[in-house]
Write an enzyme that holds these catalytic residues in place. Sequence first.
Site, PDB file in Angstrom:
ATOM      1  N   HIS A  72       0.845  -1.202   0.000  1.00 53.94           N
ATOM      2  CA  HIS A  72       0.000   0.000   0.000  1.00 53.94           C
ATOM      3  C   HIS A  72       0.878   1.249   0.000  1.00 53.94           C
ATOM      4  CE1 HIS A  72      -4.189  -1.583   1.327  1.00 53.94           C
ATOM      5  NE2 HIS A  72      -3.582  -2.414   0.497  1.00 53.94           N
ATOM      6  N   TYR A 201      -9.350   5.722   7.079  1.00 52.12           N
ATOM      7  CA  TYR A 201      -9.526   6.079   8.492  1.00 52.12           C
ATOM      8  C   TYR A 201     -10.533   7.225   8.518  1.00 52.12           C
ATOM      9  CZ  TYR A 201      -5.242   3.487   9.706  1.00 52.12           C
ATOM     10  OH  TYR A 201      -4.297   2.501   9.908  1.00 52.12           O
ATOM     11  N   PRO A 293      -4.798   0.775  18.659  1.00 51.50           N
ATOM     12  CA  PRO A 293      -4.549   0.220  17.326  1.00 51.50           C
ATOM     13  C   PRO A 293      -4.531   1.230  16.171  1.00 51.50           C
ATOM     14  CG  PRO A 293      -6.778  -0.281  18.036  1.00 51.50           C
ATOM     15  CD  PRO A 293      -6.104   0.368  19.195  1.00 51.50           C
ATOM     16  N   LYS A 297       0.534   0.024  15.055  1.00 49.44           N
ATOM     17  CA  LYS A 297       1.942  -0.048  15.467  1.00 49.44           C
ATOM     18  C   LYS A 297       2.264  -1.258  16.347  1.00 49.44           C
ATOM     19  CE  LYS A 297       3.473   3.421  13.306  1.00 49.44           C
ATOM     20  NZ  LYS A 297       3.630   2.800  12.012  1.00 49.44           N
ATOM     21  N   TYR A 385       3.682   6.676   9.917  1.00 51.66           N
ATOM     22  CA  TYR A 385       2.851   5.540   9.495  1.00 51.66           C
ATOM     23  C   TYR A 385       3.697   4.434   8.871  1.00 51.66           C
ATOM     24  CZ  TYR A 385      -1.401   3.139   8.053  1.00 51.66           C
ATOM     25  OH  TYR A 385      -2.400   2.213   7.909  1.00 51.66           O
TER      26      TYR A 385
HETATM   27  C1  PHB Z   1      -6.436  -4.089  10.663  1.00 49.79           C
HETATM   28  O1  PHB Z   1      -6.440  -4.371   9.459  1.00 49.79           O
HETATM   29  O2  PHB Z   1      -6.839  -4.883  11.513  1.00 49.79           O
HETATM   30  C2  PHB Z   1      -5.949  -2.744  11.074  1.00 49.79           C
HETATM   31  C3  PHB Z   1      -5.391  -1.914  10.121  1.00 49.79           C
HETATM   32  C4  PHB Z   1      -4.938  -0.666  10.474  1.00 49.79           C
HETATM   33  C5  PHB Z   1      -5.048  -0.240  11.776  1.00 49.79           C
HETATM   34  C6  PHB Z   1      -5.566  -1.078  12.745  1.00 49.79           C
HETATM   35  C7  PHB Z   1      -6.025  -2.341  12.399  1.00 49.79           C
HETATM   36  O3  PHB Z   1      -4.622   1.007  12.108  1.00 49.79           O
END
Ligand code: PHB
Length: 394
Positions: A72, A201, A293, A297, A385
Amino acid sequence: MRTQVAIIGAGPSGLLLGQLLHTAGIDAVILERQSADYVLSRIRAGVLEQVTIDLMDEAGVGTRMHQQGLVHNGFDMLFKGQRHRINLDRLTGGRHVMVYGQTEVTKDLMEARQLAGLTTIYQADRVQVLDFDTDHPRVTYEKEGKTHELACDFIAGCDGFHGVCRASVPRSALQEYEKVYPFGWLGLLSDTPPVHEELIYANSPRGFALCSMRSMNRSRYYLQVPLTDKVENWSDEDFWQELRLRLDQEAGQQLVTGPSLEKSIAPLRSFVSEPLRFHRLFLAGDAGHIVPPTGAKGLNLAATDVKYLFDALREHYLEKSSAGLNHYSETALKRIWRAERFSWWFTQLMHRFPEAGEINQKLQEAELDYLVHSDSGMRTIAENYVGLPLNFGL
Ligand code: PHB
Ligand code: APR
């Protein structure tokens, strides 16, 4: 039984450490409380930083990850009904992340360990870590009603937040820092194509939402929910409806729904325990720290702890130097606090806080607006990130 390094916990930290030690010819035994199937049934995040990808390669377990992982080069931030792309590639000089589930990472590590004939004792009950303040540490455990003892040079506490290792250290020898957030994440996994080819997000008036994926036909979605919510009160139908309300119109229209394979609520916490070394006991991964989450990280931080610990153990055994072991706690904690800061900040930026008040809401909107219209703002997000380099600021 005797080994050089007794590893407690067969999560990603313990398994990765075991595999790296094996490449250096250092002997390790892993003791795990659960069964292998149980460990593999836990659904966790799945965004790998470059340092984690490199470590999987260093451990010799990167083949399937490179075949099936999704590269990505960016992700979207959605607020006030509009999506803004964070172009990781452009903002970081060509760096990216890889979407590959923690379950797959764990499976690859377990298989490699089994193939190499290395010892993992699953369903080891009542693990006790003993005498780690002396030069002769040992671990005892029960298996099928019998008590066993494992003598070792070092103990690696890779047993997660609720493990026995940190709990075995006298309270006066550690300091804990903790923040619990006033909401949780309700996650849903489904065999449906992801709503978008990159992650979204979303900060919506109804709360945070995240659109993630495991593959091009398996999606992972999350909703911010009150801590009082019960997963059994959320039908799949309710979930999809709420998710759609938190997305922009285009995403809402493109969302493909289907039955859930898994649904659960997880609390959000920032937590660090200092130090990470107690003479011959070393903590790594969730045993020493938790991040919320947002930004994914947790796994990456566990992997880099393990990298520092592995390098230190290799130095000890192969170069007869204890410098790395002496610096492990300080070095790992520097990186941990940086990731804690980013995860906390990104959580604050993207969630609706129940008691925020109008001014804080306005300030959050202004911050989001500033960030996505400033290259420096977006670069700050992007470089964190994709993950700070291992030697950043050391
Ligand atoms: C996930 O795919 O479970 C996931 C992805 C990004 C995040 C948190 C969880 O920031
Ligand atoms: N004895 C033996 N094993 C134990 C004990 C015990 N007393 N207590 C816990 N364990 C095992 C757990 O069953 C688990 O399999 O230790 C393992 C710890 O694994 P994780 O919790 O996955 O922690 P870690 O390996 O550090 O991985 C960190 O997992 O929680 C996510 O976000 C986190 O992605 C990050 C990663």
